[in-house]
Scaffold this motif. Sequence first.
Motif, PDB file in Angstrom:
ATOM      1  N   VAL A 128     -24.475   9.813  80.639  1.00 14.24           N
ATOM      2  CA  VAL A 128     -23.753   9.932  79.367  1.00 14.24           C
ATOM      3  C   VAL A 128     -24.449   9.104  78.288  1.00 14.24           C
ATOM      4  O   VAL A 128     -24.650   9.563  77.154  1.00 14.24           O
ATOM      5  N   ILE A 129     -24.829   7.871  78.630  1.00 17.90           N
ATOM      6  CA  ILE A 129     -25.534   7.015  77.670  1.00 17.90           C
ATOM      7  C   ILE A 129     -26.832   7.687  77.217  1.00 17.90           C
ATOM      8  O   ILE A 129     -27.149   7.722  76.022  1.00 17.90           O
ATOM      9  N   HIS A 130     -27.589   8.226  78.170  1.00 15.21           N
ATOM     10  CA  HIS A 130     -28.853   8.882  77.850  1.00 15.21           C
ATOM     11  C   HIS A 130     -28.630  10.059  76.907  1.00 15.21           C
ATOM     12  O   HIS A 130     -29.400  10.272  75.956  1.00 15.21           O
ATOM     13  N   ALA A 131     -27.566  10.832  77.153  1.00 12.90           N
ATOM     14  CA  ALA A 131     -27.273  11.978  76.295  1.00 12.90           C
ATOM     15  C   ALA A 131     -26.978  11.532  74.866  1.00 12.90           C
ATOM     16  O   ALA A 131     -27.399  12.177  73.902  1.00 12.90           O
ATOM     17  N   PRO A 144     -34.816   7.010  74.077  1.00 10.77           N
ATOM     18  CA  PRO A 144     -33.830   7.212  75.146  1.00 10.77           C
ATOM     19  C   PRO A 144     -34.174   6.343  76.353  1.00 10.77           C
ATOM     20  O   PRO A 144     -35.348   6.100  76.639  1.00 10.77           O
ATOM     21  N   THR A 145     -33.149   5.889  77.050  1.00 11.26           N
ATOM     22  CA  THR A 145     -33.179   4.951  78.187  1.00 11.26           C
ATOM     23  C   THR A 145     -33.272   3.498  77.735  1.00 11.26           C
ATOM     24  O   THR A 145     -33.217   2.593  78.571  1.00 11.26           O
ATOM     25  N   THR A 146     -33.369   3.231  76.421  1.00  8.19           N
ATOM     26  CA  THR A 146     -33.390   1.842  75.942  1.00  8.19           C
ATOM     27  C   THR A 146     -32.144   1.090  76.394  1.00  8.19           C
ATOM     28  O   THR A 146     -32.202  -0.110  76.705  1.00  8.19           O
ATOM     29  N   LEU A 147     -31.007   1.797  76.443  1.00  7.37           N
ATOM     30  CA  LEU A 147     -29.741   1.132  76.758  1.00  7.37           C
ATOM     31  C   LEU A 147     -29.418   1.103  78.248  1.00  7.37           C
ATOM     32  O   LEU A 147     -28.362   0.590  78.631  1.00  7.37           O
ATOM     33  N   PHE A 148     -30.280   1.643  79.087  1.00 12.63           N
ATOM     34  CA  PHE A 148     -29.986   1.632  80.520  1.00 12.63           C
ATOM     35  C   PHE A 148     -29.709   0.228  81.056  1.00 12.63           C
ATOM     36  O   PHE A 148     -28.771   0.032  81.838  1.00 12.63           O
ATOM     37  N   PRO A 149     -30.491  -0.793  80.648  1.00 10.95           N
ATOM     38  CA  PRO A 149     -30.181  -2.149  81.143  1.00 10.95           C
ATOM     39  C   PRO A 149     -28.826  -2.668  80.661  1.00 10.95           C
ATOM     40  O   PRO A 149     -28.309  -3.645  81.217  1.00 10.95           O
ATOM     41  N   ASN A 150     -28.274  -2.034  79.639  1.00 13.16           N
ATOM     42  CA  ASN A 150     -26.985  -2.476  79.080  1.00 13.16           C
ATOM     43  C   ASN A 150     -25.833  -1.552  79.470  1.00 13.16           C
ATOM     44  O   ASN A 150     -24.785  -1.553  78.835  1.00 13.16           O
ATOM     45  N   GLY A 206     -14.994   2.560  79.824  1.00 10.58           N
ATOM     46  CA  GLY A 206     -15.344   3.873  80.369  1.00 10.58           C
ATOM     47  C   GLY A 206     -14.844   5.042  79.542  1.00 10.58           C
ATOM     48  O   GLY A 206     -14.963   6.193  79.954  1.00 10.58           O
ATOM     49  N   SER A 207     -14.289   4.754  78.379  1.00 11.50           N
ATOM     50  CA  SER A 207     -13.771   5.815  77.505  1.00 11.50           C
ATOM     51  C   SER A 207     -14.911   6.478  76.742  1.00 11.50           C
ATOM     52  O   SER A 207     -15.682   5.807  76.053  1.00 11.50           O
ATOM     53  N   ILE A 208     -15.008   7.803  76.843  1.00 11.71           N
ATOM     54  CA  ILE A 208     -16.037   8.539  76.112  1.00 11.71           C
ATOM     55  C   ILE A 208     -15.803   8.424  74.612  1.00 11.71           C
ATOM     56  O   ILE A 208     -16.741   8.265  73.826  1.00 11.71           O
ATOM     57  N   GLY A 209     -14.551   8.483  74.195  1.00 12.38           N
ATOM     58  CA  GLY A 209     -14.247   8.359  72.775  1.00 12.38           C
ATOM     59  C   GLY A 209     -14.667   7.010  72.224  1.00 12.38           C
ATOM     60  O   GLY A 209     -15.242   6.914  71.140  1.00 12.38           O
ATOM     61  N   ALA A 210     -14.379   5.939  72.983  1.00 14.13           N
ATOM     62  CA  ALA A 210     -14.757   4.596  72.538  1.00 14.13           C
ATOM     63  C   ALA A 210     -16.275   4.431  72.541  1.00 14.13           C
ATOM     64  O   ALA A 210     -16.846   3.809  71.638  1.00 14.13           O
ATOM     65  N   LEU A 211     -16.952   5.004  73.553  1.00 15.31           N
ATOM     66  CA  LEU A 211     -18.413   4.927  73.608  1.00 15.31           C
ATOM     67  C   LEU A 211     -19.031   5.651  72.419  1.00 15.31           C
ATOM     68  O   LEU A 211     -19.973   5.155  71.791  1.00 15.31           O
ATOM     69  N   SER A 212     -18.482   6.819  72.095  1.00 12.10           N
ATOM     70  CA  SER A 212     -18.984   7.574  70.945  1.00 12.10           C
ATOM     71  C   SER A 212     -18.819   6.773  69.666  1.00 12.10           C
ATOM     72  O   SER A 212     -19.747   6.683  68.846  1.00 12.10           O
ATOM     73  N   ARG A 213     -17.643   6.190  69.492  1.00 12.21           N
ATOM     74  CA  ARG A 213     -17.396   5.395  68.280  1.00 12.21           C
ATOM     75  C   ARG A 213     -18.354   4.209  68.211  1.00 12.21           C
ATOM     76  O   ARG A 213     -18.909   3.889  67.150  1.00 12.21           O
TER      77      ARG A 213
END
Length: 351
Positions: free
Chosen positions: A264-267, A279-285, A295-302
């Motif tokens: 999801v982060i990669h997308a 892309p993948t910069t945030l994998f360590p985070n 784990g909320s998709i809405g919160a992650l999007s925001r």
Amino acid sequence: MSKEEQPEETYGHLDRRQTLLPLLASHTRPEPLALDLDAFRSWDTAQQQEFNDLRLARIVDSIVVPIPKLTEVLKQVRLAAWFAERPVGRTGVFLTGPATMGKTTAAFHAMVEALQRHEKRYPNWRELHHTPVVYVEVSSNSSAKAFMGRLLDYFSIPYRPRTTLEERTQMVMHHLRRGYTSLIVIDEMQNLSKLNNGNFESAQAIKNMLNGVRAVPLYVGMNLEGTALTNGELGAQFAARSTMVKLGPLGFATTSEQNVWRGVIHAFEEQLGLFAHAPTTLFPNAKLLWTLTGGSIGALSRLLTTVALELILAGDPDAETVTPQLLRRIKLDVATERKLDAGEDGAPRAA
């Protein structure tokens, strides 16, 4: 048309035919704009601003992540559509979950798909004045008569306050049949979850209406499982005719859950369109992002879109990288912030 006959004021941006259908028909998933930092630097200020405005608009309006549950919603609506032509045994779909879990986004994409299926079958649906998709919200303490009025408002059909429930229902069914409607999205269904006399009447009216049309109902609402809508005498009739898809926060406890979360982060990263963020910069985070959003998709999007907007507006393309420091200082929606403040064990978060 007299003032008495005027439809009520609009309740939202999806609940009018003239607004919703063009929005669905024109929907595409724009890819991020091609980024060439050297070319960007060679442009004058006006050109750079125009390019940034396009990036900002795309980030705000167009980022959608195909999580497994979204795929499941679309699958269940497609399956239900196959049964819609049968005189008996037609099915619907319940889409439920807490706030900020992507229910509205999932419903929107179900409507887009339904319109696309209809267009393949009836390429000239506009000239035929079809209404392939209908969207309506259930208001708090809604009466059956008011609910049917909202459906008539969607079609911009005039009616009088004294028009009876039966008359309104017949008018709605006439336009659903004439419009070859194949999907009816009924949102805010939690407003019927406690079946008092008025809500019972509304739920019964919805069931009766759907008995008379060949359309898939997509019932959308918060935490519908275990309520009177899916239990009890009337709820059992809804439940027996419907499948349920539950949207909820994504986990991070197992390797499989972590892989889904990273996907999801990669997308999201692929669609942010930032000059200095690969892309993948945030994998360590990934764990940090999961902790911040629950784990909320809405919160992650925001969270990610807000950071991306701030980076673009800062006007330094070389610094357009999402960092843990930036992530930690973004304020999220109140519900997510409350969960974060409480901590996983219920203890208040340190200031």
